[in-house]
Scaffold this active site. Sequence first.
Site, mmCIF file in Angstrom:
data_model
loop_
_atom_site.group_PDB
_atom_site.id
_atom_site.type_symbol
_atom_site.label_atom_id
_atom_site.label_comp_id
_atom_site.label_asym_id
_atom_site.label_seq_id
_atom_site.Cartn_x
_atom_site.Cartn_y
_atom_site.Cartn_z
ATOM 1 N N THR A 141 3.306 -11.884 3.708
ATOM 2 C CA THR A 141 1.966 -12.323 4.039
ATOM 3 C C THR A 141 1.007 -11.052 4.506
ATOM 4 O O THR A 141 1.488 -10.388 5.229
ATOM 5 C CB THR A 141 2.012 -13.186 5.454
ATOM 6 N N SER A 142 -0.170 -11.282 3.602
ATOM 7 C CA SER A 142 -1.354 -10.448 3.910
ATOM 8 C C SER A 142 -0.756 -8.984 3.602
ATOM 9 O O SER A 142 -0.536 -8.695 2.419
ATOM 10 C CB SER A 142 -1.668 -10.414 5.253
ATOM 11 N N SER A 143 -0.628 -8.125 4.689
ATOM 12 C CA SER A 143 -0.256 -6.549 4.105
ATOM 13 C C SER A 143 1.066 -6.815 3.557
ATOM 14 O O SER A 143 1.387 -5.819 2.532
ATOM 15 C CB SER A 143 -0.393 -5.725 5.594
#
Length: 374
Positions: A141-143
């Site tokens: 998720t995300s990074s």
Amino acid sequence: MKFSALVSGLMALAPLASAAELAKRATLTQVNNFGSNPSGVRMYIYVPEKLQTNPPILTAIHYCTGTANAFYTGTPYARLADQYGFIVIYPESPNDGGCWDVSQGYPDPQRRANSNSIANMVTYTIAQYKADPDRVFLAGTSSGAMMTNVMAATYPDLFKAGSAYAGVPAGCFYTGTVAGWNSSCANGQSITTQSAWAQTALNMYPGYSGPRPKMQIWHGSADTTIYPQNFQETLKQWAGVFGYTYGQPQQTINGNPSSEFTKYVYGPNLVGYYGAGVTHNIAINGAADMEWFTGIKGVTGGSTTTSSAVPTSTTTKASSTSTSSRTSSAPTSGPTGCTAARWGQCAGIGYSGCTTCASPYKCTYSNDWYSQCL
Ligand SMILES: *[C@@H]1O[C@H](CO)[C@@H](O)[C@H](O)[C@H]1NC(C)=O
């Protein structure tokens, strides 16, 4: 006699000794010596009580400020591991702010940095648990989604499938530093062609021509941390790598896997899910990931091969377009008397949903493929 008793005693102990090196079952456990790790990434592992023989592995990569424990408790993967008997590796970032190093140059530094440490965790786990190298997956998720794309580009030989939630294309977050923040990428201003993005990914493992992990890309239209344009850019990247055409998904399915999402199926190796009104706090869809990670639920009837991402049935509201030869860029006319909500899609190639925006929002052109109620 004493000697032979000692020998047989030792032999009896041998399996116990090696078992003792393995992680305690059903507990998130740190592993210290998993191999080369110059960048200092921490490794945690979750091995369920009931494990498949030659178990699959899922590498689950946290977001900025996240930890292995936060991702372990905050995502469905450990519970799914209990259910299906696969191992989850939770790498933990060593960098200030807890982001992953997806900012260094490539190809070489990526293969030596955080991504290399994560790859070494995978090879360690394959060896220690006799895991199945044909069922090794990754998600983030995300990074962690940015890292998922970097890992898929950098170690295509190690992974069979990836699922990236609210990330950016591999290489998009370049700053030339270890864990920098690239605003133009985050803000959706790093826009280029399918072939340029594909080349960026291919450059991360020059000369490699073997199989690559199939990719599933998730993003929300209301993401103001990693702007939604990154959904388009990431699809361009993998469409280019797999030889699909970014603007021409084979199928567009509204309301899948839930009402706010539209699913874009490019072919067996690439699927995108775009959530209207979904923010950066996008939920991991464990069920969809389990379907995407072929064989993670176990091998039944000996068939773990040849999955097709093209669904055989779709949920309600599904309106699939099945030809792959459409070239018209004219927005399709949608159903009458229906309105798309704020952030919702309202026009674009292959789109067949509502074309009128709820007041006071206007259908705003983003590209031939996508217009949104803003
Ligand atoms: C941010 O990344 C883009 C590519 O996505 C690159 O062109 C740009 O130079 C990077 N910005 C910085 C400050 O490095």
